[in-house]
Design a protein around this motif. Structure first.
Motif, PDB file in Angstrom:
ATOM      1  N   ALA A  88      44.190  37.487  35.086  1.00 49.26           N
ATOM      2  CA  ALA A  88      43.534  36.285  34.570  1.00 49.26           C
ATOM      3  C   ALA A  88      43.753  35.104  35.507  1.00 49.26           C
ATOM      4  O   ALA A  88      42.856  34.270  35.705  1.00 49.26           O
ATOM      5  CB  ALA A  88      44.072  35.954  33.178  1.00 49.26           C
ATOM      6  N   THR A  89      44.926  35.033  36.114  1.00 49.81           N
ATOM      7  CA  THR A  89      45.242  33.929  37.018  1.00 49.81           C
ATOM      8  C   THR A  89      44.423  34.022  38.299  1.00 49.81           C
ATOM      9  O   THR A  89      43.950  33.000  38.828  1.00 49.81           O
ATOM     10  CB  THR A  89      46.742  33.938  37.349  1.00 49.81           C
ATOM     11  N   ILE A  90      44.235  35.219  38.807  1.00 40.92           N
ATOM     12  CA  ILE A  90      43.414  35.395  40.012  1.00 40.92           C
ATOM     13  C   ILE A  90      41.968  35.006  39.730  1.00 40.92           C
ATOM     14  O   ILE A  90      41.312  34.341  40.546  1.00 40.92           O
ATOM     15  CB  ILE A  90      43.507  36.850  40.512  1.00 40.92           C
ATOM     16  N   ILE A  91      41.456  35.423  38.571  1.00 37.28           N
ATOM     17  CA  ILE A  91      40.088  35.045  38.202  1.00 37.28           C
ATOM     18  C   ILE A  91      39.961  33.528  38.148  1.00 37.28           C
ATOM     19  O   ILE A  91      38.992  32.942  38.638  1.00 37.28           O
ATOM     20  CB  ILE A  91      39.697  35.678  36.853  1.00 37.28           C
ATOM     21  N   ASN A  92      40.940  32.871  37.540  1.00 45.80           N
ATOM     22  CA  ASN A  92      40.901  31.415  37.460  1.00 45.80           C
ATOM     23  C   ASN A  92      40.886  30.789  38.850  1.00 45.80           C
ATOM     24  O   ASN A  92      40.101  29.878  39.140  1.00 45.80           O
ATOM     25  CB  ASN A  92      42.101  30.906  36.668  1.00 45.80           C
ATOM     26  N   ALA A  93      41.750  31.298  39.734  1.00 44.49           N
ATOM     27  CA  ALA A  93      41.855  30.722  41.073  1.00 44.49           C
ATOM     28  C   ALA A  93      40.556  30.844  41.862  1.00 44.49           C
ATOM     29  O   ALA A  93      40.140  29.900  42.538  1.00 44.49           O
ATOM     30  CB  ALA A  93      43.002  31.388  41.837  1.00 44.49           C
ATOM     31  N   CYS A  94      39.895  31.983  41.750  1.00 46.24           N
ATOM     32  CA  CYS A  94      38.674  32.171  42.541  1.00 46.24           C
ATOM     33  C   CYS A  94      37.516  31.333  42.025  1.00 46.24           C
ATOM     34  O   CYS A  94      36.479  31.228  42.692  1.00 46.24           O
ATOM     35  CB  CYS A  94      38.300  33.649  42.617  1.00 46.24           C
ATOM     36  N   LEU A  95      37.666  30.720  40.857  1.00 44.51           N
ATOM     37  CA  LEU A  95      36.619  29.871  40.283  1.00 44.51           C
ATOM     38  C   LEU A  95      36.877  28.380  40.473  1.00 44.51           C
ATOM     39  O   LEU A  95      36.060  27.553  40.064  1.00 44.51           O
ATOM     40  CB  LEU A  95      36.490  30.157  38.781  1.00 44.51           C
ATOM     41  N   LEU A  96      37.978  28.015  41.108  1.00 45.06           N
ATOM     42  CA  LEU A  96      38.349  26.606  41.192  1.00 45.06           C
ATOM     43  C   LEU A  96      37.343  25.778  41.983  1.00 45.06           C
ATOM     44  O   LEU A  96      37.002  24.651  41.589  1.00 45.06           O
ATOM     45  CB  LEU A  96      39.748  26.463  41.798  1.00 45.06           C
ATOM     46  N   ARG A 104      37.882  38.802  48.367  1.00 51.29           N
ATOM     47  CA  ARG A 104      38.671  39.160  49.567  1.00 51.29           C
ATOM     48  C   ARG A 104      40.115  38.645  49.459  1.00 51.29           C
ATOM     49  O   ARG A 104      40.548  37.797  50.236  1.00 51.29           O
ATOM     50  CB  ARG A 104      38.002  38.592  50.815  1.00 51.29           C
ATOM     51  N   PRO A 105      40.868  39.134  48.491  1.00 46.96           N
ATOM     52  CA  PRO A 105      42.206  38.588  48.240  1.00 46.96           C
ATOM     53  C   PRO A 105      43.176  38.835  49.386  1.00 46.96           C
ATOM     54  O   PRO A 105      43.173  39.892  50.018  1.00 46.96           O
ATOM     55  CB  PRO A 105      42.644  39.336  46.980  1.00 46.96           C
ATOM     56  N   SER A 106      43.995  37.838  49.657  1.00 51.68           N
ATOM     57  CA  SER A 106      45.107  37.971  50.602  1.00 51.68           C
ATOM     58  C   SER A 106      46.369  38.126  49.755  1.00 51.68           C
ATOM     59  O   SER A 106      46.844  37.155  49.150  1.00 51.68           O
ATOM     60  CB  SER A 106      45.191  36.739  51.497  1.00 51.68           C
ATOM     61  N   VAL A 107      46.893  39.363  49.676  1.00 56.35           N
ATOM     62  CA  VAL A 107      47.953  39.703  48.723  1.00 56.35           C
ATOM     63  C   VAL A 107      49.325  39.619  49.388  1.00 56.35           C
ATOM     64  O   VAL A 107      49.528  40.129  50.500  1.00 56.35           O
ATOM     65  CB  VAL A 107      47.725  41.112  48.155  1.00 56.35           C
ATOM     66  N   HIS A 108      50.269  38.993  48.669  1.00 60.71           N
ATOM     67  CA  HIS A 108      51.630  38.836  49.183  1.00 60.71           C
ATOM     68  C   HIS A 108      52.629  39.122  48.065  1.00 60.71           C
ATOM     69  O   HIS A 108      52.621  38.456  47.024  1.00 60.71           O
ATOM     70  CB  HIS A 108      51.849  37.410  49.703  1.00 60.71           C
ATOM     71  N   TRP A 129      40.992  46.774  40.171  1.00 63.88           N
ATOM     72  CA  TRP A 129      39.792  45.949  40.058  1.00 63.88           C
ATOM     73  C   TRP A 129      38.572  46.704  40.587  1.00 63.88           C
ATOM     74  O   TRP A 129      38.696  47.565  41.474  1.00 63.88           O
ATOM     75  CB  TRP A 129      39.959  44.665  40.881  1.00 63.88           C
ATOM     76  N   PRO A 130      37.375  46.379  40.109  1.00 67.57           N
ATOM     77  CA  PRO A 130      36.157  46.948  40.686  1.00 67.57           C
ATOM     78  C   PRO A 130      36.047  46.594  42.169  1.00 67.57           C
ATOM     79  O   PRO A 130      36.342  45.449  42.563  1.00 67.57           O
ATOM     80  CB  PRO A 130      35.029  46.289  39.877  1.00 67.57           C
ATOM     81  N   ALA A 131      35.616  47.555  42.972  1.00 68.87           N
ATOM     82  CA  ALA A 131      35.597  47.353  44.424  1.00 68.87           C
ATOM     83  C   ALA A 131      34.700  46.186  44.831  1.00 68.87           C
ATOM     84  O   ALA A 131      35.040  45.422  45.750  1.00 68.87           O
ATOM     85  CB  ALA A 131      35.137  48.638  45.110  1.00 68.87           C
ATOM     86  N   ASP A 132      33.568  46.018  44.129  1.00 75.22           N
ATOM     87  CA  ASP A 132      32.662  44.942  44.533  1.00 75.22           C
ATOM     88  C   ASP A 132      33.239  43.566  44.219  1.00 75.22           C
ATOM     89  O   ASP A 132      32.970  42.591  44.937  1.00 75.22           O
ATOM     90  CB  ASP A 132      31.287  45.115  43.884  1.00 75.22           C
ATOM     91  N   LEU A 133      34.064  43.466  43.163  1.00 79.26           N
ATOM     92  CA  LEU A 133      34.695  42.185  42.850  1.00 79.26           C
ATOM     93  C   LEU A 133      35.804  41.874  43.857  1.00 79.26           C
ATOM     94  O   LEU A 133      35.980  40.730  44.271  1.00 79.26           O
ATOM     95  CB  LEU A 133      35.247  42.201  41.421  1.00 79.26           C
ATOM     96  N   VAL A 134      36.552  42.887  44.249  1.00 82.43           N
ATOM     97  CA  VAL A 134      37.571  42.694  45.285  1.00 82.43           C
ATOM     98  C   VAL A 134      36.908  42.216  46.572  1.00 82.43           C
ATOM     99  O   VAL A 134      37.398  41.294  47.246  1.00 82.43           O
ATOM    100  CB  VAL A 134      38.356  44.001  45.532  1.00 82.43           C
ATOM    101  N   SER A 135      35.776  42.809  46.924  1.00 85.05           N
ATOM    102  CA  SER A 135      35.057  42.396  48.133  1.00 85.05           C
ATOM    103  C   SER A 135      34.568  40.955  48.021  1.00 85.05           C
ATOM    104  O   SER A 135      34.506  40.230  49.025  1.00 85.05           O
ATOM    105  CB  SER A 135      33.868  43.326  48.379  1.00 85.05           C
ATOM    106  N   ALA A 136      34.233  40.522  46.810  1.00 90.52           N
ATOM    107  CA  ALA A 136      33.700  39.173  46.622  1.00 90.52           C
ATOM    108  C   ALA A 136      34.759  38.098  46.839  1.00 90.52           C
ATOM    109  O   ALA A 136      34.460  37.021  47.373  1.00 90.52           O
ATOM    110  CB  ALA A 136      33.101  39.036  45.225  1.00 90.52           C
ATOM    111  N   ALA A 141      35.585  31.935  45.326  1.00 85.76           N
ATOM    112  CA  ALA A 141      36.356  31.544  46.501  1.00 85.76           C
ATOM    113  C   ALA A 141      37.286  32.671  46.954  1.00 85.76           C
ATOM    114  O   ALA A 141      37.829  33.415  46.121  1.00 85.76           O
ATOM    115  CB  ALA A 141      37.175  30.296  46.192  1.00 85.76           C
ATOM    116  N   ARG A 142      37.472  32.790  48.267  1.00 84.22           N
ATOM    117  CA  ARG A 142      38.478  33.718  48.758  1.00 84.22           C
ATOM    118  C   ARG A 142      39.845  33.224  48.280  1.00 84.22           C
ATOM    119  O   ARG A 142      40.146  32.022  48.357  1.00 84.22           O
ATOM    120  CB  ARG A 142      38.450  33.801  50.284  1.00 84.22           C
ATOM    121  N   THR A 143      40.665  34.146  47.800  1.00 81.93           N
ATOM    122  CA  THR A 143      41.867  33.752  47.052  1.00 81.93           C
ATOM    123  C   THR A 143      43.122  34.420  47.587  1.00 81.93           C
ATOM    124  O   THR A 143      43.117  35.613  47.891  1.00 81.93           O
ATOM    125  CB  THR A 143      41.684  34.115  45.561  1.00 81.93           C
ATOM    126  N   GLY A 144      44.176  33.631  47.693  1.00 80.83           N
ATOM    127  CA  GLY A 144      45.496  34.176  47.999  1.00 80.83           C
ATOM    128  C   GLY A 144      46.191  34.586  46.708  1.00 80.83           C
ATOM    129  O   GLY A 144      46.059  33.911  45.679  1.00 80.83           O
TER     130      GLY A 144
END
Length: 529
Positions: A195-203, A108-112, A99-106, A78-81
């Protein structure tokens, strides 16, 4: 009666255990491309073989690779904030920077980057700014992002900033799926955030998988509570899996190690789990896998949440064999083994063919490998044994010899003795040790906190507090109170921080209270931290 299922790259194994945890039936089926179909096939075959009435099943425990596969393939994420509470600190190193560029592309994090966070002793770095977080919520809504990872400096010490930020975001976006770093990772900020970002994108995927597993059970007429294996050897219920899918990472090797301990009657040993694609080696300490003491790399991302200390090599029953020069693996025919290996009428020389030709195993049609040269077979089997022995040696922390338990469907590749290994055990039911490990899983609670000792809070007080919190977590998660035991306490003095700072990790485990599970208590009653 309880059922344990483990999904591997080549096979999906299922076992049926009675109340005394005796194996009454077992089955090994091919893992299917969509994985879930393989689970249905395994369940159906197991129930037909045993003749068990569906309503006698009290619980189903599954170890799955779904979430690991999603990260490996960069699909269904999932796209993740990403919200970090730390300003004015940490701005020089923004989230996902390494992070690996292809994982970032997968994803598409919105960073704040926002204000907030705490020092090691709980003092705030800067006050939280609600208006800042409301602007974050507006941006997430504008980009149709429904999952967010929130991290804060030293949130394992005090989670106040993360909890308050989550409340503000949820007030603006009630549908938001939130992952909080203090519930997932440990002290170090960047690794915990990862680890938290990985968890969020798998929800979102977690919802799909839990629904699919539940549907698979209902399809075969089983309506028992569903549990999934965590990577520390304990279980989590379906609702907890929806919130923390990252906990399933490396649960396969963990299940095998727990199953090996149970089958061999050992609490301290090295375990070699040989599947169709890989060989995993880990060490049991007190009946549970030794935890990795350093950062764990997951598909190019550094994390620091709990993971078993396991080394792996591309060697399994389906490993392809190259003859000039001789090489076994790492590429594998995987779940196509029964169609491609020579002993099954295929045209690919595999590690299984070498084992059958050497007389180590009696599967398939041995006449189909009689043409293999004796020197090739000898050198190939010796090479495999030496590689496994080398992995075992890498896992030793002292000169003291450790008994070795070999499990997994690929254990047929190993001889009865290994170079420089004093004792090798291959127990009964070794081929389905992973499914047994899932079925016997217990319920756990873990505390990983930073304390500051003082005359008012002594070292003994700190340790007692950590043990009590871990015990309470295990009981609230669904463990039978009388069975809960402290299985691990680690005390680490943090010299780089001022004061008498000490990090304490305490783990408690207890037997699953199936009566509570079948009573259908509210979701979350079984969640562990």
């Amino acid at each position: 009666m309880r059922i344990g299922i483990d999904v591997g790259g080549t096979h999906t194994d299922a076992v049926l255990l009675d109340q005394a945890l005796t194996v009454t039936a077992e089955i090994k089926t091919a893992t299917t491309r969509d994985v879930t179909t393989g689970i249905v096939n395994a369940l159906t075959g197991l129930l037909e073989t045993s003749g068990l009435q569906r309503d006698r099943v009290t619980a189903v425990m599954i170890g799955t690779t779904h979430f690991t596969n999603a990260l490996v393939t960069r699909r269904r994420l999932a796209r993740t904030g990403v919200v970090r509470l730390a300003l004015p600190a940490t701005a020089a190193t923004p989230p996902v920077i390494d992070w690996p560029a292809d994982l970032v592309s997968a994803i598409r994090p919105s960073v704040h980057l926002c204000h907030g966070g705490h020092e090691f002793d709980g003092r705030p770095i800067s006050p939280l700014r609600p208006d800042e977080l409301k602007r974050v919520a507006a941006d997430l809504a504008a980009h149709d992002i429904s999952t967010v990872a929130i991290s804060s400096v030293f949130s394992p010490v005090t989670a106040e900033a993360e909890l308050e930020a989550a409340d503000i975001l949820l007030a603006e976006l009630p549908h938001l799926r939130v992952s909080l770093s203090h519930q997932i990772g440990r002290i170090r900020m960047l690794e915990r955030e990862n680890a938290t970002i990985i968890n969020a994108c798998l929800l979102d995927l977690a919802d799909e998988i839990v629904d699919a597993f539940t549907g698979a059970l209902h399809e075969v007429g089983v309506h028992a509570p569903l549990f999934l294996s965590q990577n520390d050897g304990t279980l989590m219920d379906a609702e907890y899996t929806r919130r923390y899918p990252v906990r399933t990472f490396a649960s396969g090797p963990t299940n095998s190690m727990r199953g090996a301990a149970f089958l061999a009657g050992l609490s301290d040993a090295a375990v070699v789990d040989i599947g169709g694609t890989t060989t995993d080696v880990g060490v049991l300490a007190g009946g549970y896998p030794r935890q990795a003491g350093t950062d764990v790399d997951i598909e190019g991302v550094r994390t620091n949440f709990r993971m078993p200390d396991v080394v792996s090599v591309g060697l399994g029953g389906g490993s392809r064999v190259q003859t000039d020069p001789l090489r076994v693996g790492p590429d594998s025919v995987g779940y196509r083994l029964t169609g491609e290996a020579l002993v099954f009428g295929g045209s690919t020389l595999t590690a299984t063919d070498l084992a059958v030709a050497a007389g180590l195993a009696d599967i398939g049609d041995p006449s189909l490998v009689r043409h293999l040269g004796r020197d090739l077979v000898r050198r190939g089997t010796t090479l495999m044994a030496e590689r496994v022995a080398h992995l075992i040696d890498r896992m030793r922390l002292s000169a003291e010899p450790l008994p070795v338990v070999v499990v997994g469907g690929g254990s047929i590749l190993m001889p009865s003795s290994l170079p420089d290994v004093p004792e090798v055990r291959i127990p009964k039911h070794h081929g389905v040790a992973n499914a047994i490990g899932a079925a016997i899983g217990q319920i756990g609670g873990e505390v990983d906190r930073l304390f500051v000792t003082s005359p008012q809070m002594t070292r003994d007080d700190v340790l007692d507090l950590a043990r009590a919190e871990a015990t309470d977590l295990a009981i609230s998660a669904g463990a039978v109170p009388a069975t809960v035991q402290i299985v691990h306490v680690d005390e680490i003095h943090v010299n780089y921080l001022p004061g008498n700072a000490v990090r304490v990790i305490a783990r408690a485990v207890g037997d699953l209270d199936l009566a509570r599970a079948q009573a259908g208590e509210e979701p979350g009653q079984w969640a562990t931290n």
